[in-house]
Scaffold this active site. Structure first.
Site, PDB file in Angstrom:
ATOM      1  N   GLN A  13      42.709 -13.123   4.968  1.00 46.54           N
ATOM      2  CA  GLN A  13      41.845 -13.727   5.988  1.00 46.54           C
ATOM      3  C   GLN A  13      42.291 -15.130   6.400  1.00 46.54           C
ATOM      4  O   GLN A  13      41.799 -15.655   7.393  1.00 46.54           O
ATOM      5  CB  GLN A  13      40.391 -13.769   5.500  1.00 46.54           C
ATOM      6  CG  GLN A  13      39.771 -12.381   5.374  1.00 46.54           C
ATOM      7  CD  GLN A  13      38.328 -12.488   4.979  1.00 46.54           C
ATOM      8  OE1 GLN A  13      38.011 -12.600   3.802  1.00 46.54           O
ATOM      9  NE2 GLN A  13      37.436 -12.481   5.958  1.00 46.54           N
TER      10      GLN A  13
ATOM     11  N   CYS B  36      31.393 -10.098   7.917  1.00 37.94           N
ATOM     12  CA  CYS B  36      32.725 -10.513   7.505  1.00 37.94           C
ATOM     13  C   CYS B  36      33.147 -11.705   8.360  1.00 37.94           C
ATOM     14  O   CYS B  36      32.963 -11.686   9.580  1.00 37.94           O
ATOM     15  CB  CYS B  36      33.696  -9.351   7.711  1.00 37.94           C
ATOM     16  SG  CYS B  36      35.387  -9.763   7.273  1.00 37.94           S
ATOM     17  N   LEU B  37      33.706 -12.727   7.716  1.00 39.60           N
ATOM     18  CA  LEU B  37      34.125 -13.924   8.470  1.00 39.60           C
ATOM     19  C   LEU B  37      35.225 -13.606   9.484  1.00 39.60           C
ATOM     20  O   LEU B  37      35.398 -14.358  10.442  1.00 39.60           O
ATOM     21  CB  LEU B  37      34.607 -15.009   7.497  1.00 39.60           C
ATOM     22  CG  LEU B  37      33.537 -15.607   6.570  1.00 39.60           C
ATOM     23  CD1 LEU B  37      34.181 -16.538   5.559  1.00 39.60           C
ATOM     24  CD2 LEU B  37      32.463 -16.337   7.371  1.00 39.60           C
TER      25      LEU B  37
ATOM     26  N   HIS C  91      33.946  -5.579  -1.036  1.00 42.77           N
ATOM     27  CA  HIS C  91      34.330  -6.027   0.313  1.00 42.77           C
ATOM     28  C   HIS C  91      35.654  -6.798   0.276  1.00 42.77           C
ATOM     29  O   HIS C  91      36.569  -6.526   1.059  1.00 42.77           O
ATOM     30  CB  HIS C  91      33.196  -6.886   0.888  1.00 42.77           C
ATOM     31  CG  HIS C  91      33.457  -7.438   2.246  1.00 42.77           C
ATOM     32  ND1 HIS C  91      32.720  -7.069   3.352  1.00 42.77           N
ATOM     33  CD2 HIS C  91      34.377  -8.334   2.703  1.00 42.77           C
ATOM     34  CE1 HIS C  91      33.197  -7.713   4.420  1.00 42.77           C
ATOM     35  NE2 HIS C  91      34.185  -8.486   4.045  1.00 42.77           N
ATOM     36  N   GLU C  92      35.763  -7.741  -0.657  1.00 42.54           N
ATOM     37  CA  GLU C  92      36.967  -8.593  -0.701  1.00 42.54           C
ATOM     38  C   GLU C  92      38.189  -7.824  -1.186  1.00 42.54           C
ATOM     39  O   GLU C  92      39.293  -8.023  -0.676  1.00 42.54           O
ATOM     40  CB  GLU C  92      36.724  -9.836  -1.567  1.00 42.54           C
ATOM     41  CG  GLU C  92      35.584 -10.745  -1.104  1.00 42.54           C
ATOM     42  CD  GLU C  92      35.611 -11.095   0.377  1.00 42.54           C
ATOM     43  OE1 GLU C  92      36.693 -11.133   0.984  1.00 42.54           O
ATOM     44  OE2 GLU C  92      34.515 -11.312   0.931  1.00 42.54           O
TER      45      GLU C  92
ATOM     46  N   GLY D 119      32.444 -14.837   0.268  1.00 38.31           N
ATOM     47  CA  GLY D 119      33.727 -14.407  -0.282  1.00 38.31           C
ATOM     48  C   GLY D 119      34.814 -14.536   0.760  1.00 38.31           C
ATOM     49  O   GLY D 119      34.531 -14.604   1.962  1.00 38.31           O
TER      50      GLY D 119
ATOM     51  N   HIS E 266      39.755  -5.894   1.537  1.00 39.05           N
ATOM     52  CA  HIS E 266      40.601  -6.699   2.426  1.00 39.05           C
ATOM     53  C   HIS E 266      42.070  -6.656   1.975  1.00 39.05           C
ATOM     54  O   HIS E 266      42.976  -6.725   2.800  1.00 39.05           O
ATOM     55  CB  HIS E 266      40.157  -8.166   2.426  1.00 39.05           C
ATOM     56  CG  HIS E 266      39.116  -8.494   3.458  1.00 39.05           C
ATOM     57  ND1 HIS E 266      39.328  -8.349   4.802  1.00 39.05           N
ATOM     58  CD2 HIS E 266      37.855  -8.987   3.330  1.00 39.05           C
ATOM     59  CE1 HIS E 266      38.235  -8.735   5.459  1.00 39.05           C
ATOM     60  NE2 HIS E 266      37.326  -9.126   4.588  1.00 39.05           N
TER      61      HIS E 266
HETATM   62 NI    NI Z   1      35.409  -9.802   5.022  1.00 46.28          NI
END
Ligand code: NI
Length: 145
Positions: free
Chosen positions: A50, A87-88, A129-130, A45, A133
């Site tokens: 991000q 998380c990226l 999670h997304e 995701g 963000h």
């Molecule tokens: Ni993340």
């Protein structure tokens, strides 16, 4: 086009993202780029902040196909489940996080129509999670130890 994924401590990750008012060509291109960037990074995701864009857009693919969602909202949640998350934007780390087990999520699809997802397991986790963000919340905020 693959975009650069921003990482901590970039302040855009802590900003509350603004809703998308109109699904323009720019928004569709942004979503294309987000998907491409997510696949290239082998993530499940990605949220627009991000890639440095503070707008309420997410893309998710937990192996069941791409879900792009604009102005997503969790409208109901139930149960609890603890699982590993990463998380990226926080490379090389992961941790156990407790999330709702099932969530119902609504938002707009690329066609501008309202979509509704009843999710559980990995997909429910990815939505939570997304969407976090978009409010400047990162999974590490839930860690107690
Ligand atoms: Ni993340």
């Amino acid at each position: 086009m693959i975009r650069k994924i921003v990482t901590l401590p970039d302040p855009v990750l802590r900003r509350k993202a603004v809703p998308v008012r109109k699904i323009t060509k720019r928004v569709r291109k942004l979503i294309d780029d987000m998907a491409e960037t997510m696949y290239e990074a082998e993530g499940a995701g990605l949220a627009a902040p991000q890639i440095g864009v503070s707008e309420r857009i997410i893309v998710i693919d937990v192996g069941q196909g791409l879900i792009p969602l604009i102005n997503p909202k969790i409208v109901s949640a139930e149960g609890e489940e603890r699982d590993v998350e990463g998380c990226l934007s926080i490379p090389g780390k992961n941790a156990y996080v407790t999330r709702s087990k099932k969530v119902t999520v609504t938002g707009l699809g690329l066609d501008g129509k309202e979509k509704r997802y009843e999710a559980e397991g990995l997909l429910a986790r990815a939505f939570q999670h997304e969407i976090d963000h978009l409010d400047g919340i990162l999974y590490i905020d839930y860690l107690t130890e």
